[in-house]
Design an enzyme around this catalytic site. Structure first.
Site, short mmCIF file in Angstrom:
data_model
loop_
_atom_site.label_atom_id
_atom_site.label_comp_id
_atom_site.label_asym_id
_atom_site.label_seq_id
_atom_site.Cartn_x
_atom_site.Cartn_y
_atom_site.Cartn_z
CD GLU A 297 -1.23 -2.30 2.18
OE1 GLU A 297 -2.02 -2.98 2.87
OE2 GLU A 297 0.00 -2.52 2.16
CB CYS B 82 -0.51 0.49 5.23
SG CYS B 82 1.04 -0.30 4.72
#
Length: 130
Positions: A55, A89
């Protein structure tokens, strides 16, 4: 782009992962406000703290290309176990995305969708640093 197409891009990114230590291969795809998509995969390092999450890589590529608005992110793993972005993330996404960002995941029985706000309520923002 619909969630199925975005998830398909994340699945393709899984194939490019470098994860010789954990053997947990992850791919991500992020869609910008104008419909452009960027993909990323996890890239591990023997010094785990230097590893890059899928991500983060997708988001970083998009930001480096000048994008600041995002519609959705999809995440998949080689195990199709419904992995969601980790806390780090989630916080990275929150820097550039609002609580309504669609987060599409890949469980064994199809797909699941969340909002970033559901996954990371009461996030730390730039306002907390003032």
């Amino acid at each position: 782009m619909d969630d199925t197409e975005l998830l398909s891009l994340a699945r393709e990114a899984v194939e490019r992962s470098y994860a010789p230590y954990s053997e947990y291969y992850v791919g991500a795809a992020i869609e910008t406000g104008d419909g452009t998509t960027f993909t990323g995969c996890n890239v591990e390092n023997a010094n785990y703290s230097n590893s890059v999450h899928a991500e983060e890589l997708a988001l970083s590529k998009a930001v480096a290309a000048g994008h600041r608005g995002f519609e959705a992110v999809a995440v998949s793993s080689d195990r199709r176990d419904g992995v969601t972005p980790c806390g780090m993330c989630r916080q990275s996404l929150a820097e550039f995305c609002d609580d309504g960002l669609r987060v599409v995941c890949d469980p064994p029985d199809g797909r699941a969708s969340y909002t970033l706000g559901e996954l990371l309520p009461d996030t730390i923002t730039a306002g907390h640093l003032e």
